[in-house]
Design a protein around this motif. Structure first.
Motif, short mmCIF file in Angstrom:
data_model
loop_
_atom_site.label_atom_id
_atom_site.label_comp_id
_atom_site.label_asym_id
_atom_site.label_seq_id
_atom_site.Cartn_x
_atom_site.Cartn_y
_atom_site.Cartn_z
N PRO A 118 -2.62 3.81 11.32
CA PRO A 118 -2.09 4.51 11.09
C PRO A 118 -3.06 5.09 9.89
O PRO A 118 -2.62 4.76 8.89
CB PRO A 118 -0.35 5.18 11.18
N ASP A 119 -2.83 6.79 9.43
CA ASP A 119 -3.27 7.74 8.55
C ASP A 119 -2.22 7.10 7.63
O ASP A 119 -0.95 6.83 7.88
CB ASP A 119 -4.22 8.87 8.64
N TRP A 120 -1.76 8.17 6.86
CA TRP A 120 -0.44 8.04 5.61
C TRP A 120 1.13 9.40 5.98
O TRP A 120 1.48 7.99 5.95
CB TRP A 120 -0.70 8.63 4.33
N ILE A 121 0.27 9.84 6.81
CA ILE A 121 0.94 10.77 7.81
C ILE A 121 2.24 10.59 8.37
O ILE A 121 3.23 10.09 9.09
CB ILE A 121 1.10 11.86 7.88
N TYR A 122 1.48 9.46 10.14
CA TYR A 122 1.77 8.83 10.66
C TYR A 122 2.55 7.51 10.63
O TYR A 122 3.58 6.99 11.10
CB TYR A 122 1.09 8.67 11.47
N SER B 62 -6.92 7.14 -7.15
CA SER B 62 -6.75 7.40 -5.16
C SER B 62 -6.69 8.56 -5.35
O SER B 62 -6.34 9.15 -5.04
CB SER B 62 -6.17 5.79 -5.47
N ARG B 63 -7.63 8.71 -4.34
CA ARG B 63 -6.70 9.57 -2.85
C ARG B 63 -6.72 9.20 -1.59
O ARG B 63 -6.67 8.60 -0.52
CB ARG B 63 -8.06 10.37 -2.92
N ILE B 64 -5.16 10.26 -1.11
CA ILE B 64 -4.48 9.99 -0.43
C ILE B 64 -5.51 11.13 1.10
O ILE B 64 -4.52 12.60 0.04
CB ILE B 64 -3.61 9.40 0.09
N GLU C 70 0.87 -1.20 0.23
CA GLU C 70 -0.05 -0.14 -0.31
C GLU C 70 0.46 1.30 0.02
O GLU C 70 0.66 1.70 -1.00
CB GLU C 70 -0.81 -0.28 1.27
N PHE C 71 1.46 1.53 1.08
CA PHE C 71 2.35 2.78 1.14
C PHE C 71 3.86 2.32 1.13
O PHE C 71 4.23 0.56 1.31
CB PHE C 71 1.99 3.86 2.25
N ARG C 72 4.46 2.60 2.46
CA ARG C 72 6.36 2.21 2.68
C ARG C 72 6.19 1.71 3.67
O ARG C 72 6.83 0.22 3.34
CB ARG C 72 6.66 3.51 3.44
N HIS C 73 5.34 1.07 4.44
CA HIS C 73 5.34 0.51 5.91
C HIS C 73 3.96 -0.96 5.29
O HIS C 73 3.73 -2.18 6.06
CB HIS C 73 5.28 0.69 6.91
#
Length: 931
Positions: free
Chosen positions: A347-351, A400-402, A262-265
Motif C-alpha cells: 500500500p501507499d501511505w494512506i492505504y 523525504s517526500r510522501i 518506515e511508517f505505522r506498519h
C-alpha cells in the motif's frame, strides 16, 4: 463446542506434524517480542513478530484508523479494578456526603438527644487521649496518611516507606510485565478436526547465552525442536534476527534482520531463508539486483513472506512484486512499473494508515493456487516534504517526500491483478468502480472466489464484490448505504470463510461477516453462499462485537467464537454461537463468568479452536496462559500443570507491594439532553477528606474509537494520580464506538462539536458533585493527536471557565490539513461541507486561549501522520494575538509517536513535570503579554 479435554490423548499421535513430516502449509509470519504481540488482523501474513527488549518507554500505536494516541505500552494502558468507595458517582452522593460533609454531620448532631451528645463527647475525649498517648510513645511521622514525599524516599533515607510513584517509575519499567514468547504456527489449511490439531507453537529459550527458537506442542509436552539461534554469520559478519517466520513442516524459516521502520506498519530490512536440514542461511534477493554500497551484495526489501501453503516465498522490492518457489534459490519479477508513485502488492501511505492497516496488499488463495494483488497509482497525488535536521554529517538539510492526499485533492487509484500459479499468467481484474473509489477488506472465500469491498470516495456506500475465477465474472452481491443510519463505512473486520460440510448437507462455501444490523449495532451475519445477498443474523442486541471480532471457528460443531461488550460497554468477554441448527441461531454462550462484568478478555485460537491463548487484560493485573480452550477460559481457575503460564509477574507483584495503587471506578453520567456518557475515574488510594484535589482530564474521542476500557494500567495517568496527588477522568464523548450508531453518528459532519460539549458537561458535573474536595483552579486537560485536537477544541469552547491548563501533543488543528480518506469518511469533501470544515471543526477562536493560565504544545518535525504544519499554524495565530501563556517543545526528526533520539521518555517527563508545576501554582503569577 467440542468436549475435548487435556486427558483426551490421540493414540495415533504420530500423525501430528513433526519436523519434516507433513506437506507445506499455511503462511505463519511472526514478530517475536517480549510483549508476545498477537496477530490482530486475520489476513494471513499480516504480521510478523519481532524480537524486542520490551522497553517501557516505547510507544504502541492503536491500529484503528485516524490520528492516534501513542501510549507508553499497551501492557500498561489498562485500568486497575474498582474499589467500593465511589468518590464521584452522582448516584452515591448520599454516601459520599456521609463521609465528607461537615454540614451533614451538623444536621445529625442537632437531631441527637442530650445523653447521646454526652456519650459522644465522652467517647471522643477518650479516643483523643488514647491517640495523643500513642503519638507521644510511638512518634509516628504521619497521622492521616502513610504516603511519603519524594524527599522522604530519597537514597539518603532508604528506610522510609515509599507509597507513591511518579512517571520515573513508569519510564524505568518498574511496572512492566514480561511474558514468555508463544505463537501458534498455522497449518496449511484450516483443520477440520480437533483431533488433528497438536497445538503447534514456537517459543524462545536461552541456550549458551543466545536466544533460540523452539517449536513445541501443547498436545505432546515432550515434543521439542530447536530451530536455531537468533544470531548467524554471513560472509564473516554477524547478523541478529529481528523477525522470524516458521513453516508448518519446521524445515524452513524466513528471518528478518536490520529492520528499519518506515511508517505505522511498514519497514525495510534484509530477509533470509534458513534450511533446517542443512543449516544454510541465504539472503532473499531480487534477480540480478545488488547494492553496490553494501559489501555483502544485500538489498533491503519491504517484506518477505511464505505463501499460505508454504509453497512460495513472495516479497516486494522497490514497489515491485517478486515470487520464488520455496525450494528455489532465485526469484521471478512479476511487475515492472513499481516506483515512488506506483506501489505493487504494497500500500501507499494512506492505504497503509487508514484502510488496510498492513504493509502488504496481496491476498492468497488458501491452497496457493492463486493470488490477487493491488496496485496503487499515486501519480496525481500531491506530496508533503519532511525535512531532517539531526544528521550531523550533512551541512544542508535532507528531506523525504510522501504522497499524502488531503481533503478535496486527488486520491490514489487502485487496480487489482490475479496471479494464476496454475498457468503462470497474470490477469487484470476490472473492479468496475469509479476512479476515486476506495478498496476496503479483501479475502478469498474459496479457492476460486475472491471477495472484496469498495466504497465511494466519502466512504458512505459500500459494495461487496465477488470475482469468480471459473467464470471470470465480477458480481456485486450486496450494497450497504450508511446514510440510512447516519453513519459511515469504517475499516471492516475480516470475514470468516465457512467451508462445505457434506454431512450437514452444506455443499457450498459461505462466510460470516460483521456489519451493522437494523438497530444500528455491529453483529455477526452468516451468508450461506458466496453470492448470497441476504445474511442470517447470528447475534443481536444493544451491544457490539468488539476487539478483533471473530476469534476462531470449530468445524465439527460449526461454532463461531468472538469477543463482545455485551456485559459492559467498557469490558470484553469471549462468546460462542452456532449457525448449524436454525433453532439455535441467536443463542449465545458467554464463556466467562457474566458476574465479572468488568473483566476484559482477549483470545487467540489455534486453527481448529482446540487450543487457545487466553489473555485477561483487566481490571486486575494481566494474566496470559495457553492450553486447551476449555481449560483457559477463566485464567483465575488455571491451576492445571498442563496450562502454559506465559505471564512473568512475580517481580511486578513484589514491586506493587511498595505502593498504594490508585483506585479506579468505571462510571456513566446522563447529560442534560439524555445522552449517557461513560467515563473512568482514577483517584488516590488514600483520599484526604480535608484536601482539595486537582483534576486532569484525559481524552481521545476520535469517531468510532474506544480508548478507555477496563484494561489494567499503571502508566502516565496513574503516575499523575499517585505522584501528583490528583484525580484523573477519562471520558468517552458521543461519536466514539462500542455503543451503536445512535451514539456514534453524532460525529458525522462535525468533528470537534460534540466532544468538547460532553467533556465540559461531565467535568462540570463531576466538580459540582464533589466541589468541597476539588481545587477548581487546578483543572487540566490533555490528549495526543485526535486527543490533542479534542483538548484544544474543549479549551476553545470552555473559554477558561472550567479548564485552566491544557496539554496537546501532535494535535490536528485544521482538518483540511489531514489525510483525505480518514477526514472525508466523517466530514465528506470540503466543497460538500464548508460549514463543518470552516466553522465547526477548525480551531479558530484563538483569543479563547488567553483565558488559560498555561498551555503546553508538543510535536515532532517528521510527523508523517499529523503534520507539524498544524501546530505551527496554530502557534502562529497565538503569536499574532500577542499571547505568551504557552510553552512549546519541538522534537527534531520524530514521527507521530515521538521516539527519535530518546524523545518519548522526554515527552512523558515533560508532561508530568509541566503538570506538576501547574498544580503547584508555578504558572499562576505569569502574566499574558499583549504586544
Amino acid at each position: 463446542m467440542s468436549s475435548s479435554t487435556h486427558s483426551h490423548k490421540r493414540k495415533n499421535s504420530h500423525l501430528f506434524p513433526q519436523r519434516k513430516s507433513s506437506n507445506s502449509s499455511m503462511d505463519n509470519p511472526f514478530f517475536l517480542d517480549s510483549n508476545n504481540a498477537t496477530n490482530t488482523d486475520s489476513q494471513v501474513n499480516e504480521n510478523e513478530y519481532t524480537i524486542d527488549e520490551g522497553r517501557p518507554t516505547d510507544a504502541t500505536i492503536d491500529v484503528t484508523d485516524g490520528p492516534q494516541t501513542p501510549f507508553l505500552q499497551e501492557r500498561y494502558s489498562m485500568t486497575p479494578r474498582p474499589e467500593s468507595f465511589e468518590f464521584d458517582d452522582v448516584e452515591n452522593q448520599g454516601r459520599m456526603q456521609s463521609f465528607f460533609s461537615v454540614d451533614s454531620f451538623n444536621r445529625r448532631w442537632g437531631e441527637w438527644s442530650l445523653p447521646e451528645k454526652r456519650s459522644y463527647v465522652l467517647v471522643f475525649t477518650l479516643i483523643a487521649l488514647l491517640v495523643l498517648f500513642l503519638m507521644v510513645i510511638l512518634k509516628p511521622t504521619k497521622f492521616l496518611s502513610n504516603r511519603t514525599t519524594p524527599a522522604e524516599t530519597s537514597p539518603e533515607n532508604p528506610s522510609s516507606s515509599k507509597r507513591s510513584f511518579s512517571i520515573e517509575n513508569v519510564l524505568d519499567g518498574d511496572f512492566v510485565i514480561p511474558e514468555n514468547t508463544f505463537h501458534f504456527i498455522n497449518p496449511p489449511q484450516i483443520l477440520l478436526s480437533q483431533d488433528l490439531d497438536p497445538g503447534l507453537f514456537f517459543t524462545t529459550k536461552e541456550i549458551d547465552g543466545q536466544t533460540h527458537f523452539i517449536a513445541k506442542q501443547l498436545f505432546d509436552e515432550t515434543f521439542e525442536v530447536n530451530l536455531g539461534g537468533n544470531r548467524f554469520l554471513y560472509q564473516g559478519a554477524e547478523f541478529t534476527v529481528s523477525s522470524v517466520q516458521i513453516n508448518y513442516e519446521l524445515d524452513k524459516l524466513i528471518l528478518g534482520t536490520n529492520l528499519e521502520p518506515e511508517f505505522r506498519h511498514s519497514s525495510k530490512g534484509y530477509y533470509w531463508v534458513k534450511d533446517l536440514s542443512t543449516g544454510a542461511i541465504e539472503p532473499i534477493l531480487p534477480p540480478e539486483e545488488s547494492n553496490d554500497d553494501n559489501e555483502f551484495g544485500l538489498v533491503k526489501l519491504s517484506y518477505a513472506h511464505f505463501s499460505p501453503a508454504y509453497k512460495y516465498i513472495y516479497f516486494v522490492y522497490e514497489s515491485n512484486l517478486f515470487l520464488q518457489s520455496v525450494s528455489a534459490r532465485y526469484a521471478k519479477k512479476l511487475t515492472e512499473d513499481g516506483s515512488e508513485e506506483v506501489f505493487n502488492a504494497k500500500p501507499d501511505w494512506i492505504y497503509e494508515e487508514e484502510v488496510l492497516a498492513s504493509d502488504k496488499a496481496i491476498w492468497w488463495a488458501p491452497d496457493d493456487s492463486k493470488a490477487v494483488f493491488a496496485r496503487f497509482n499515486d501519480t496525481n497525488v500531491d506530496d508533503i516534504q519532511l525535512n531532517h535536521y539531526t544528521d550531523m554529517d550533512e551541512p544542508y538539510l535532507s528531506n523525504s517526500r510522501i504522497k499524502y492526499p488531503k481533503p478535496g485533492f486527488q486520491n490514489p487509484k487502485f487496480d487489482l491483478f490475479l496471479i494464476n500459479l496454475q498457468n503462470g499468467i497474470i490477469y487484470s481484474i476490472n473492479a468496475d468502480c469509479q476512479n476515486d473509489s476506495i478498496l476496503y477488506n479483501a479475502k478469498w472465500i474459496s479457492p476460486d472466489a475472491f471477495r472484496f469491498e469498495v466504497t465511494d470516495r466519502n466512504s458512505k456506500i459500500l459494495d461487496v464484490k465477488v470475482y469468480d475465477i471459473q467464470s471470470a465474472k465480477l458480481l456485486t452481491v450486496r450494497t450497504t448505504d450508511s446514510n440510512l443510519y447516519k453513519g459511515w463505512i469504517e475499516k471492516t473486520k475480516d470475514v470468516l470463510s465457512i467451508p462445505p460440510k457434506p454431512e450437514s448437507k452444506r455443499t457450498e462455501y459461505g462466510y460470516i461477516d460483521i456489519h451493522t444490523d437494523i438497530a444500528g449495532f455491529n453483529h455477526l451475519f452468516y451468508y450461506p453462499s458466496i453470492l448470497a445477498k441476504d445474511g442470517i443474523q447470528l447475534t443481536k442486541g444493544n451491544w457490539e462485537v468488539t476487539g478483533n471480532g471473530i476469534i476462531g471457528y470449530e468445524y465439527e460443531t460449526d461454532t463461531v467464537f468472538f469477543t463482545a461488550n455485551k456485559i459492559g460497554v467498557m469490558s470484553q468477554h469471549l462468546y460462542s454461537t452456532s449457525f448449524a441448527d436454525p433453532t439455535s441461531q441467536g443463542k449465545l454462550q458467554c464463556l466467562q463468568n457474566p458476574s465479572d462484568k468488568h473483566d476484559f478478555y482477549d483470545f487467540e485460537l489455534s486453527s481448529s479452536a482446540r487450543y487457545a491463548v487466553s489473555k485477561k487484560l483487566g481490571p486486575d493485573t494481566p494474566v496470559k496462559v495457553a492450553g486447551l480452550l476449555t481449560e483457559v477460559l477463566n485464567v483465575a481457575d488455571t491451576h492445571d500443570d498442563s496450562i502454559v503460564q506465559l505471564t512473568i509477574d512475580e517481580k511486578l507483584k513484589e514491586t506493587i507491594k511498595n505502593y498504594d495503587l490508585p483506585i479506579t471506578n468505571y462510571n456513566s453520567m446522563v447529560l442534560n439532553d439524555g445522552i449517557e456518557i461513560n467515563y473512568i475515574e482514577i483517584k488516590p488510594a488514600n483520599v484526604d477528606p480535608k484536601k482539595k484535589y486537582p483534576i486532569l482530564v484525559n481524552i481521545y474521542g476520535g469517531p468510532g474509537s474506544q480508548t478507555f476500557t477496563t484494561k489494567w494500567s499503571l502508566a502516565f495517568e496513574q503516575s499523575v494520580v499517585s505522584g501528583l496527588d490528583a484525580i484523573v477522568l477519562q471520558i468517552e464523548p458521543r461519536g466514539t464506538g462500542g455503543k451503536g450508531w445512535n451514539f456514534r453518528s453524532w460525529a458525522r459532519g462535525k468533528l470537534g462539536y460534540w466532544e468538547p460539549r460532553d467533556i465540559i458537561e461531565v467535568t462540570k458535573k463531576f466538580i459540582q458533585t464533589n466541589r468541597p474536595h476539588i481545587d477548581e483552579n487546578k483543572v487540566a486537560i490533555w490528549g495526543w493527536s485526535y486527543g490533542g485536537f479534542t483538548s484544544l477544541k474543549t479549551v476553545e469552547l470552555d473559554n477558561g471557565e472550567t479548564f485552566k491548563y491544557a496539554m496537546a501533543v501532535a494535535p490536528v488543528t485544521n482538518w483540511t490539513l489531514y489525510d483525505s480518506i480518514y477526514t472525508e469518511r466523517y466530514m465528506n469533501q470540503p466543497s460538500e461541507n464548508q460549514e463543518g470544515y470552516l466553522d465547526i471543526s477548525t480551531i479558530k477562536n484563538y483569543k479563547s486561549f488567553e483565558s488559560l493560565r498555561r498551555l503546553f504544545v508538543m510535536h515532532g518535525t517528521s510527523d508523517d501522520n499529523v503534520h507539524i504544519q498544524n501546530t505551527f499554524r496554530f502557534v502562529d495565530q497565538l503569536n499574532l494575538l500577542g499571547l505568551t501563556n504557552y510553552d512549546m517543545h519541538i522534537f527534531p526528526d520524530s514521527d507521530h509517536s515521538i521516539r527519535h533520539h530518546n524523545a518519548q521518555r522526554i515527552v512523558f517527563q515533560k508532561l508530568y513535570y509541566w503538570l506538576k508545576d501547574a498544580f503547584d501554582g508555578h504558572f499562576d503569577n505569569m502574566k499574558i503579554l499583549h504586544l
